[in-house]
Enzyme design. Structure first.
Site, PDB file in Angstrom:
ATOM      1  N   ARG A  43      37.782  19.669   1.256  1.00 37.65           N
ATOM      2  CA  ARG A  43      39.105  19.280   0.747  1.00 37.65           C
ATOM      3  C   ARG A  43      39.246  19.656  -0.721  1.00 37.65           C
ATOM      4  O   ARG A  43      40.228  20.255  -1.147  1.00 37.65           O
ATOM      5  CB  ARG A  43      39.302  17.769   0.952  1.00 37.65           C
ATOM      6  CG  ARG A  43      40.613  17.247   0.427  1.00 37.65           C
ATOM      7  CD  ARG A  43      40.765  15.773   0.703  1.00 37.65           C
ATOM      8  NE  ARG A  43      39.720  14.975   0.059  1.00 37.65           N
ATOM      9  CZ  ARG A  43      39.622  13.655   0.182  1.00 37.65           C
ATOM     10  NH1 ARG A  43      40.460  12.993   0.939  1.00 37.65           N
ATOM     11  NH2 ARG A  43      38.656  13.012  -0.437  1.00 37.65           N
ATOM     12  N   HIS A  98      19.068   4.563  18.221  1.00 33.58           N
ATOM     13  CA  HIS A  98      18.010   5.067  17.332  1.00 33.58           C
ATOM     14  C   HIS A  98      18.018   4.310  16.004  1.00 33.58           C
ATOM     15  O   HIS A  98      16.977   3.873  15.514  1.00 33.58           O
ATOM     16  CB  HIS A  98      18.214   6.566  17.129  1.00 33.58           C
ATOM     17  CG  HIS A  98      17.524   7.151  15.936  1.00 33.58           C
ATOM     18  ND1 HIS A  98      17.976   6.951  14.651  1.00 33.58           N
ATOM     19  CD2 HIS A  98      16.417   7.899  15.830  1.00 33.58           C
ATOM     20  CE1 HIS A  98      17.167   7.561  13.804  1.00 33.58           C
ATOM     21  NE2 HIS A  98      16.213   8.152  14.494  1.00 33.58           N
ATOM     22  N   GLY A 149      26.761  17.700   4.705  1.00 37.05           N
ATOM     23  CA  GLY A 149      27.440  18.903   5.174  1.00 37.05           C
ATOM     24  C   GLY A 149      26.882  20.155   4.513  1.00 37.05           C
ATOM     25  O   GLY A 149      26.666  21.182   5.153  1.00 37.05           O
ATOM     26  N   SER A 182      20.079  12.834  12.807  1.00 39.35           N
ATOM     27  CA  SER A 182      19.180  11.919  12.115  1.00 39.35           C
ATOM     28  C   SER A 182      18.222  12.686  11.208  1.00 39.35           C
ATOM     29  O   SER A 182      17.900  13.831  11.459  1.00 39.35           O
ATOM     30  CB  SER A 182      18.364  11.105  13.120  1.00 39.35           C
ATOM     31  OG  SER A 182      17.427  10.309  12.435  1.00 39.35           O
ATOM     32  N   HIS A 234      30.067 -24.968  38.059  1.00 33.32           N
ATOM     33  CA  HIS A 234      29.814 -23.547  37.834  1.00 33.32           C
ATOM     34  C   HIS A 234      29.270 -22.869  39.092  1.00 33.32           C
ATOM     35  O   HIS A 234      29.429 -21.678  39.285  1.00 33.32           O
ATOM     36  CB  HIS A 234      28.826 -23.469  36.666  1.00 33.32           C
ATOM     37  CG  HIS A 234      28.409 -22.105  36.284  1.00 33.32           C
ATOM     38  ND1 HIS A 234      27.354 -21.449  36.874  1.00 33.32           N
ATOM     39  CD2 HIS A 234      28.888 -21.263  35.348  1.00 33.32           C
ATOM     40  CE1 HIS A 234      27.211 -20.259  36.304  1.00 33.32           C
ATOM     41  NE2 HIS A 234      28.127 -20.123  35.381  1.00 33.32           N
ATOM     42  N   GLY A 274      18.502  12.201   7.621  1.00 35.24           N
ATOM     43  CA  GLY A 274      19.008  12.152   6.255  1.00 35.24           C
ATOM     44  C   GLY A 274      19.190  13.543   5.666  1.00 35.24           C
ATOM     45  O   GLY A 274      19.250  14.549   6.384  1.00 35.24           O
ATOM     46  N   VAL A 312      26.629  16.037   0.486  1.00 34.66           N
ATOM     47  CA  VAL A 312      25.245  16.483   0.638  1.00 34.66           C
ATOM     48  C   VAL A 312      24.819  16.769   2.084  1.00 34.66           C
ATOM     49  O   VAL A 312      24.155  17.777   2.353  1.00 34.66           O
ATOM     50  CB  VAL A 312      24.270  15.519  -0.077  1.00 34.66           C
ATOM     51  CG1 VAL A 312      24.254  14.158   0.564  1.00 34.66           C
ATOM     52  CG2 VAL A 312      22.877  16.108  -0.140  1.00 34.66           C
ATOM     53  N   LYS A 331      22.339   7.866  19.078  1.00 34.00           N
ATOM     54  CA  LYS A 331      22.056   7.813  17.637  1.00 34.00           C
ATOM     55  C   LYS A 331      22.142   6.361  17.139  1.00 34.00           C
ATOM     56  O   LYS A 331      21.334   5.924  16.310  1.00 34.00           O
ATOM     57  CB  LYS A 331      23.048   8.703  16.875  1.00 34.00           C
ATOM     58  CG  LYS A 331      23.004   8.582  15.357  1.00 34.00           C
ATOM     59  CD  LYS A 331      21.650   9.012  14.815  1.00 34.00           C
ATOM     60  CE  LYS A 331      21.549   9.164  13.313  1.00 34.00           C
ATOM     61  NZ  LYS A 331      22.340   8.369  12.435  1.00 34.00           N
ATOM     62  N   ALA A 334      32.501   8.645   8.095  1.00 38.70           N
ATOM     63  CA  ALA A 334      32.942   8.197   9.420  1.00 38.70           C
ATOM     64  C   ALA A 334      34.135   7.258   9.302  1.00 38.70           C
ATOM     65  O   ALA A 334      34.259   6.505   8.342  1.00 38.70           O
ATOM     66  CB  ALA A 334      31.794   7.497  10.138  1.00 38.70           C
ATOM     67  N   LEU A 339      31.678  19.131   2.574  1.00 39.16           N
ATOM     68  CA  LEU A 339      30.449  19.687   1.982  1.00 39.16           C
ATOM     69  C   LEU A 339      29.817  18.749   0.961  1.00 39.16           C
ATOM     70  O   LEU A 339      29.266  19.192  -0.041  1.00 39.16           O
ATOM     71  CB  LEU A 339      30.741  21.067   1.366  1.00 39.16           C
ATOM     72  CG  LEU A 339      31.237  22.114   2.373  1.00 39.16           C
ATOM     73  CD1 LEU A 339      31.658  23.399   1.652  1.00 39.16           C
ATOM     74  CD2 LEU A 339      30.157  22.428   3.413  1.00 39.16           C
ATOM     75  N   GLU A 386      15.235   1.842  14.357  1.00 39.88           N
ATOM     76  CA  GLU A 386      14.765   2.067  12.979  1.00 39.88           C
ATOM     77  C   GLU A 386      14.779   0.744  12.183  1.00 39.88           C
ATOM     78  O   GLU A 386      13.839   0.436  11.453  1.00 39.88           O
ATOM     79  CB  GLU A 386      15.687   3.109  12.349  1.00 39.88           C
ATOM     80  CG  GLU A 386      15.368   3.534  10.951  1.00 39.88           C
ATOM     81  CD  GLU A 386      16.441   4.507  10.435  1.00 39.88           C
ATOM     82  OE1 GLU A 386      16.804   5.460  11.164  1.00 39.88           O
ATOM     83  OE2 GLU A 386      16.928   4.294   9.321  1.00 39.88           O
TER      84      GLU A 386
HETATM   85  P1  2AM Z   1      36.123  15.628  -1.104  1.00 42.98           P
HETATM   86  O1  2AM Z   1      34.992  16.393  -1.714  1.00 42.98           O
HETATM   87  O2  2AM Z   1      37.421  16.323  -1.219  1.00 42.98           O
HETATM   88  O3  2AM Z   1      36.183  14.198  -1.598  1.00 42.98           O
HETATM   89  C1  2AM Z   1      32.238  12.914   1.772  1.00 42.98           C
HETATM   90  O4  2AM Z   1      33.096  12.007   1.145  1.00 42.98           O
HETATM   91  C2  2AM Z   1      32.951  14.169   2.171  1.00 42.98           C
HETATM   92  O5  2AM Z   1      34.084  13.859   3.015  1.00 42.98           O
HETATM   93  C3  2AM Z   1      33.511  14.963   1.008  1.00 42.98           C
HETATM   94  O6  2AM Z   1      33.301  16.309   1.294  1.00 42.98           O
HETATM   95  C4  2AM Z   1      34.989  14.590   0.998  1.00 42.98           C
HETATM   96  O7  2AM Z   1      35.832  15.564   0.461  1.00 42.98           O
HETATM   97  C5  2AM Z   1      35.252  14.496   2.477  1.00 42.98           C
HETATM   98  N1  2AM Z   1      36.430  13.688   2.796  1.00 42.98           N
HETATM   99  C6  2AM Z   1      36.552  12.330   2.665  1.00 42.98           C
HETATM  100  N2  2AM Z   1      37.764  11.945   3.080  1.00 42.98           N
HETATM  101  C7  2AM Z   1      38.426  13.042   3.482  1.00 42.98           C
HETATM  102  C8  2AM Z   1      39.711  13.269   4.031  1.00 42.98           C
HETATM  103  N3  2AM Z   1      40.555  12.261   4.271  1.00 42.98           N
HETATM  104  N4  2AM Z   1      40.053  14.547   4.322  1.00 42.98           N
HETATM  105  C9  2AM Z   1      39.193  15.546   4.096  1.00 42.98           C
HETATM  106  N5  2AM Z   1      37.955  15.406   3.595  1.00 42.98           N
HETATM  107  C10 2AM Z   1      37.573  14.160   3.299  1.00 42.98           C
END
Ligand code: 2AM
Length: 477
Positions: free
Chosen positions: A33, A185, A14, A128, A453, A130, A12, A182, A76, A10, A189
């Site tokens: 987390r 895309h 999420g 996409s 070749h 933001g 920004v 994506k 990611a 969660l 951009e």
């Molecule tokens: P956090 O708030 O506990 O740091 C962006 O970093 C989002 O990904 C945040 O919500 C972060 O959680 C989460 N995040 C990053 N690494 C993670 C992990 N290994 N397991 C679970 N959530 C993770």
């Protein structure tokens, strides 16, 4: 449980996706987390809809109706894998795990394969637009199985941006197809932004125009074929005055950009697929060049920066119009190349991607939204197997109409010492593509000479080799 969809992660993006879902009437399970993020979302926006927050992942999973649909929105890479591994033992057959992060499509293919073996659906969805898009309507590019899309499609289509009653979301294809599209895309951009930057530089350095004057020029362009989100915000950025110094904002910003993530992936994938996406590649390399501060300093000291300010303005209005047409033609090339990459990826990985549908879902929500995309939709409607966007009647006309302007701009830029890598490489691509004979024949000859070749002939079938070191007779290979 009764929640219709869950979001874990969660930060920004999420948080905004979860709010968007809740505002559209879905009961949304929440998890992060670190529980403080969940609490702050509930505290600040809990009244916007029907949220079901959980502190533990187990409770989160239990709060969802089956088959469960769970969006993962974390950074990611390894974080995504960590969350998947934690989540999977808690799930039941038929549940759907959705990665809305910026994953590499190869990771998405791997994850989809692994989860399918465990009886779970995995959907890699490109999102996409933001933060703003996530909240108010993004462009969504989901991959994965038909079965998963049957359940998710109506949810995603309801929260996506909407253009003339059509949602900016469509099932792209199996496994990594969504994240691949994506990625392309994002490459487009990059090219779009680089072309805009070159147009600005030509007007600023070539005409000695002020940022405020150039803002007006872009505003004017935004009422024609170039109308797009990026052209619109270019005018805003150019017109902005720095509060602290009273100077144009642009002149107080460091001219060094990092080049990371998806732009690089687009070029890497294009090399693997053998697709010449020269506009996107030049845009990516132009950013790399900007970041090499020490080398730039040394070169500026050695050669001087003799950009001939104001030397291109002998017919100012004509030059501005030439730059506009060169920008449009180069943009057509960048998109033509990007859509070629989508076709090549689709063929390579068996995705059966509908290119017209991709242009359709990019019309809203995302950064490259533009009037121009309607023309791409029309081109693929008329011919789904179009060999290149450049030869579709509308784009062929636009490029033919602009080609003299395009040449004048590239020549003038070279003479004035203004770097236009994307403008000039796009023109070279156009000229290369339409050439009936390319000098590649000489390269084939050289390779046959030094490396046996072999080559093919224009007048008969088969492969041949010339005995270069002996009597230069030709033998079948
Ligand atoms: P956090 O708030 O506990 O740091 C962006 O970093 C989002 O990904 C945040 O919500 C972060 O959680 C989460 N995040 C990053 N690494 C993670 C992990 N290994 N397991 C679970 N959530 C993770």
């Amino acid at each position: 449980g009764t929640a219709q969809i869950g979001v874990t992660g969660l930060a920004v993006m999420g948080r905004n996706l979860a709010r968007n879902l809740a505002r559209h009437g879905f009961r949304v399970a929440l998890h992060n987390r670190t529980n403080a993020r969940t609490e702050s979302l509930m505290h600040e926006h809990g009244d916007e809809g029907d949220f079901v927050p959980s502190e533990s992942l187990t409770d989160f999973v239990a709060s969802l109706a089956k088959p469960r649909a769970i969006i993962i929105m974390v950074k990611a890479g390894s974080a995504t894998d960590a969350v998947i591994e934690e989540l999977v033992p808690l799930l039941d057959e038929g549940d759907i795990v959705i990665d809305c992060g910026n994953a590499h499509f190869a990771d998405t293919r791997r994850r989809e394969h692994d989860l399918a073996e465990r009886g779970l659906h995995f959907v890699g969805a490109g999102v996409s637009g933001g933060e703003e898009g996530a909240l108010n309507g993004p462009s969504i590019m989901p991959g994965g199985s038909d079965e998963a899309y049957q359940k998710l499609g109506p949810i995603f289509e309801s929260i996506a941006a909407d253009v003339d009653g059509t949602p900016c979301c469509v099932h792209v294809g199996p496994d990594g197809a969504g994240h691949f599209v994506k990625m392309v895309h994002n490459g487009i951009e990059y090219a779009d932004m680089q072309l805009i930057a070159e147009a600005y530089d030509l007007l600023r350095s070539g005409l000695d125009a002020t940022p405020a004057e150039i803002a007006d020029i872009f505003r004017d362009w935004n009422s024609g074929d170039l109308e797009s989100f990026l052209i619109e915000i270019t005018a805003d950025v150019l017109a902005h005055i720095d509060a602290e110094t009273g100077k144009p904002f642009l002149d107080v910003v460091r001219d060094q950009a990092e080049q990371k993530g998806t732009g690089r992936w687009t070029v890497q994938s294009a090399l693997d697929l053998g697709v010449p996406i020269t506009g996107i590649a030049e845009a990516t390399f132009a950013l790399s060049l900007s970041g090499h501060a020490d080398q730039r300093k040394a070169a500026a000291k050695t050669f001087g920066d003799d950009g001939k300010a104001g030397t291109l303005g002998s017919d100012r209005d004509q030059f501005i119009e030439d730059v506009r047409k060169a920008l449009y033609a180069s943009k057509v090339v960048a998109y033509a190349q990007g859509f070629d990459q989508i076709r090549a990826g689709s063929d390579e990985y068996g995705w059966n991607i509908d290119r017209g549908a991709m242009a359709t879902i990019w019309r809203g929500g995302c950064i490259i939204r533009a009037r121009f995309l309607n023309r791409i939709v029309e081109a693929y409607d008329a011919d789904p197997d179009l060999s290149s966007l450049l030869v579709a009647p509308y784009f062929a006309g636009a490029v033919s109409n602009g080609v003299n302007s395009w040449r004048r701009v590239v020549v003038a830029a070279a003479q004035a010492g203004i770097p236009t890598p994307a403008f000039s490489s796009s023109l070279a691509y156009f000229d290369g593509l339409r050439r009936t004979r390319l000098p590649a024949a000489l390269i084939q000859g050289l390779r046959d000479n030094f490396g046996a070749h072999t080559y093919q002939r224009v007048d008969k079938e088969g492969s041949f080799h010339t005995m270069w070191g002996a009597d230069k007779s030709e033998v079948p290979a």
